[in-house]
Design a protein around this motif. Sequence first.
Motif, PDB file in Angstrom:
ATOM      1  N   GLY A   1       0.798  -1.218   0.000  1.00 41.79           N
ATOM      2  CA  GLY A   1       0.000   0.000   0.000  1.00 41.79           C
ATOM      3  C   GLY A   1       0.832   1.271   0.000  1.00 41.79           C
ATOM      4  O   GLY A   1       2.066   1.237   0.018  1.00 41.79           O
ATOM      5  N   VAL A   2       0.157   2.421  -0.009  1.00 44.09           N
ATOM      6  CA  VAL A   2       0.807   3.723  -0.059  1.00 44.09           C
ATOM      7  C   VAL A   2       1.713   3.930   1.160  1.00 44.09           C
ATOM      8  O   VAL A   2       1.316   3.680   2.301  1.00 44.09           O
ATOM      9  CB  VAL A   2      -0.240   4.854  -0.122  1.00 44.09           C
ATOM     10  N   GLY A   3       2.927   4.366   0.892  1.00 40.75           N
ATOM     11  CA  GLY A   3       3.868   4.666   1.952  1.00 40.75           C
ATOM     12  C   GLY A   3       4.640   3.474   2.477  1.00 40.75           C
ATOM     13  O   GLY A   3       5.555   3.627   3.286  1.00 40.75           O
ATOM     14  N   MET A   4       4.273   2.275   2.031  1.00 44.70           N
ATOM     15  CA  MET A   4       4.951   1.068   2.473  1.00 44.70           C
ATOM     16  C   MET A   4       6.010   0.658   1.444  1.00 44.70           C
ATOM     17  O   MET A   4       6.364   1.405   0.565  1.00 44.70           O
ATOM     18  CB  MET A   4       3.928  -0.053   2.694  1.00 44.70           C
TER      19      MET A   4
ATOM     20  N   ILE B   1       2.691  11.027   9.430  1.00 45.21           N
ATOM     21  CA  ILE B   1       3.024   9.680   9.896  1.00 45.21           C
ATOM     22  C   ILE B   1       2.115   9.258  11.037  1.00 45.21           C
ATOM     23  O   ILE B   1       1.618   8.128  11.075  1.00 45.21           O
ATOM     24  CB  ILE B   1       4.506   9.601  10.311  1.00 45.21           C
ATOM     25  N   ALA B   2       1.847  10.170  11.952  1.00 46.06           N
ATOM     26  CA  ALA B   2       1.056   9.831  13.133  1.00 46.06           C
ATOM     27  C   ALA B   2      -0.375   9.438  12.753  1.00 46.06           C
ATOM     28  O   ALA B   2      -0.937   8.504  13.334  1.00 46.06           O
ATOM     29  CB  ALA B   2       1.034  11.001  14.104  1.00 46.06           C
ATOM     30  N   GLY B   3      -0.970  10.138  11.784  1.00 46.88           N
ATOM     31  CA  GLY B   3      -2.353   9.866  11.404  1.00 46.88           C
ATOM     32  C   GLY B   3      -2.575   8.457  10.900  1.00 46.88           C
ATOM     33  O   GLY B   3      -3.429   7.725  11.428  1.00 46.88           O
ATOM     34  N   PRO B   4      -1.825   8.021   9.870  1.00 47.86           N
ATOM     35  CA  PRO B   4      -1.995   6.649   9.398  1.00 47.86           C
ATOM     36  C   PRO B   4      -1.755   5.603  10.484  1.00 47.86           C
ATOM     37  O   PRO B   4      -2.507   4.627  10.588  1.00 47.86           O
ATOM     38  CB  PRO B   4      -0.959   6.531   8.282  1.00 47.86           C
ATOM     39  N   VAL B   5      -0.710   5.795  11.281  1.00 49.45           N
ATOM     40  CA  VAL B   5      -0.413   4.804  12.322  1.00 49.45           C
ATOM     41  C   VAL B   5      -1.577   4.700  13.310  1.00 49.45           C
ATOM     42  O   VAL B   5      -1.954   3.597  13.730  1.00 49.45           O
ATOM     43  CB  VAL B   5       0.903   5.147  13.038  1.00 49.45           C
TER      44      VAL B   5
ATOM     45  N   GLU C   1       6.172   0.376  14.590  1.00 46.79           N
ATOM     46  CA  GLU C   1       7.472   1.040  14.433  1.00 46.79           C
ATOM     47  C   GLU C   1       8.009   0.874  13.010  1.00 46.79           C
ATOM     48  O   GLU C   1       8.597   1.808  12.453  1.00 46.79           O
ATOM     49  CB  GLU C   1       8.467   0.498  15.460  1.00 46.79           C
ATOM     50  N   LEU C   2       7.827  -0.280  12.431  1.00 46.28           N
ATOM     51  CA  LEU C   2       8.257  -0.475  11.043  1.00 46.28           C
ATOM     52  C   LEU C   2       7.466   0.424  10.100  1.00 46.28           C
ATOM     53  O   LEU C   2       8.023   1.004   9.163  1.00 46.28           O
ATOM     54  CB  LEU C   2       8.078  -1.939  10.640  1.00 46.28           C
ATOM     55  N   THR C   3       6.177   0.552  10.350  1.00 41.23           N
ATOM     56  CA  THR C   3       5.342   1.404   9.507  1.00 41.23           C
ATOM     57  C   THR C   3       5.796   2.851   9.588  1.00 41.23           C
ATOM     58  O   THR C   3       5.888   3.549   8.566  1.00 41.23           O
ATOM     59  CB  THR C   3       3.867   1.268   9.926  1.00 41.23           C
ATOM     60  N   ARG C   4       6.088   3.333  10.789  1.00 37.19           N
ATOM     61  CA  ARG C   4       6.616   4.692  10.943  1.00 37.19           C
ATOM     62  C   ARG C   4       7.923   4.858  10.154  1.00 37.19           C
ATOM     63  O   ARG C   4       8.139   5.871   9.476  1.00 37.19           O
ATOM     64  CB  ARG C   4       6.861   5.006  12.420  1.00 37.19           C
ATOM     65  N   LYS C   5       8.778   3.857  10.242  1.00 38.27           N
ATOM     66  CA  LYS C   5      10.064   3.917   9.547  1.00 38.27           C
ATOM     67  C   LYS C   5       9.857   3.988   8.039  1.00 38.27           C
ATOM     68  O   LYS C   5      10.466   4.822   7.351  1.00 38.27           O
ATOM     69  CB  LYS C   5      10.899   2.686   9.913  1.00 38.27           C
ATOM     70  N   TRP C   6       8.994   3.125   7.510  1.00 37.19           N
ATOM     71  CA  TRP C   6       8.775   3.108   6.062  1.00 37.19           C
ATOM     72  C   TRP C   6       8.156   4.411   5.569  1.00 37.19           C
ATOM     73  O   TRP C   6       8.550   4.938   4.536  1.00 37.19           O
ATOM     74  CB  TRP C   6       7.917   1.905   5.689  1.00 37.19           C
TER      75      TRP C   6
ATOM     76  N   SER D   1       8.532   7.331   6.901  1.00 39.72           N
ATOM     77  CA  SER D   1       9.548   8.380   6.998  1.00 39.72           C
ATOM     78  C   SER D   1      10.559   8.314   5.862  1.00 39.72           C
ATOM     79  O   SER D   1      11.247   9.312   5.592  1.00 39.72           O
ATOM     80  CB  SER D   1      10.278   8.291   8.340  1.00 39.72           C
ATOM     81  N   MET D   2      10.660   7.184   5.190  1.00 40.02           N
ATOM     82  CA  MET D   2      11.616   7.015   4.097  1.00 40.02           C
ATOM     83  C   MET D   2      11.059   7.462   2.747  1.00 40.02           C
ATOM     84  O   MET D   2      11.784   7.508   1.762  1.00 40.02           O
ATOM     85  CB  MET D   2      12.049   5.544   4.012  1.00 40.02           C
ATOM     86  N   MET D   3       9.771   7.807   2.693  1.00 38.35           N
ATOM     87  CA  MET D   3       9.127   8.131   1.432  1.00 38.35           C
ATOM     88  C   MET D   3       9.519   9.501   0.895  1.00 38.35           C
ATOM     89  O   MET D   3       9.669  10.457   1.636  1.00 38.35           O
ATOM     90  CB  MET D   3       7.600   8.107   1.592  1.00 38.35           C
ATOM     91  N   ASP D   4       9.631   9.593  -0.426  1.00 39.29           N
ATOM     92  CA  ASP D   4       9.735  10.872  -1.121  1.00 39.29           C
ATOM     93  C   ASP D   4       8.357  11.531  -1.130  1.00 39.29           C
ATOM     94  O   ASP D   4       7.358  10.883  -1.464  1.00 39.29           O
ATOM     95  CB  ASP D   4      10.223  10.631  -2.556  1.00 39.29           C
ATOM     96  N   VAL D   5       8.290  12.803  -0.781  1.00 42.32           N
ATOM     97  CA  VAL D   5       6.999  13.473  -0.630  1.00 42.32           C
ATOM     98  C   VAL D   5       6.229  13.509  -1.950  1.00 42.32           C
ATOM     99  O   VAL D   5       5.018  13.251  -1.981  1.00 42.32           O
ATOM    100  CB  VAL D   5       7.182  14.905  -0.078  1.00 42.32           C
ATOM    101  N   GLU D   6       6.901  13.815  -3.043  1.00 46.58           N
ATOM    102  CA  GLU D   6       6.199  13.921  -4.328  1.00 46.58           C
ATOM    103  C   GLU D   6       5.646  12.577  -4.772  1.00 46.58           C
ATOM    104  O   GLU D   6       4.506  12.478  -5.240  1.00 46.58           O
ATOM    105  CB  GLU D   6       7.145  14.480  -5.393  1.00 46.58           C
TER     106      GLU D   6
END
Length: 277
Positions: free
Chosen positions: A41-44, A158-162, A177-182, A184-189
Amino acid sequence: MAALDAPLASMAPPSFRRMTASNGAAYYEAGQGEPLVLIHGVGMRLDAWAPQIAVLSESHRVIAVDMPGHGESRPLPTGSDLTAFVAWLATVLDALSLKRVNLAGHSMGALISGGAVATFPERIRRVALLNGVHRRDAAAKAAVLARAASIPTTGIDIAGPVSRWFSEDEASLVARELTRKWLSMMDVEAYATAYGAFAAGDETYADRWRDATCPALFLTGADDPNSTPAMAEAMAAKARNGYARIIHGHRHMVNLTAPEEVNRLLLEWLELPEVPA
């Protein structure tokens, strides 16, 4: 927590990803047998499928793919809609010489999987949608579109999806914690493009399930506030060979928080007889 740690730790690090030459899609492959393609999914990133790869690769050739702009996959053009992500999947199958596959997608990956069944059904043996969305109500639609519109200016929340995807319980701590990490690694665009396609895509292929003939599993968590049990049941009722499974006590990331149950249901799904498209 230990039961979740082990399969997550079994996933190869990003340096072990392979790349398709034609469209720059990053993927990880394990096992032999009938092919099973997994889309997150998105952000993962494909690492989110670690518990499934560890088990399903014992009987199948599992190919987990980084969605465009995620992990190490090349992004699609800014503003690409869901149909572009579905077309991208077709190019991945072509690049890997996969004529017919089992296809499982989670969240945005579920929307892509549904689009694949609608667009090139002859290439799909079976389809599984995990925590898929279908015709959001007006309030949910407005909320997700507002979140999508805010990303270019406010960045990745990040906080909202989690908070939406997980309960605040000890058992899901590692997955949270893994979800937060993934995220945080995303490119915004790239995130904005994927989230925009996700936000607007819940109706794109919604009327096409009546044409689907392949075995179709619609699985979600009983407590998922966005990919609701009612959505899963509505899609299952429309598909000719569809059925819903609801995992109680879990929310959006069921493949991480209930891996044993998800793996059992996916193995049952993979044993269903094929139906010609």
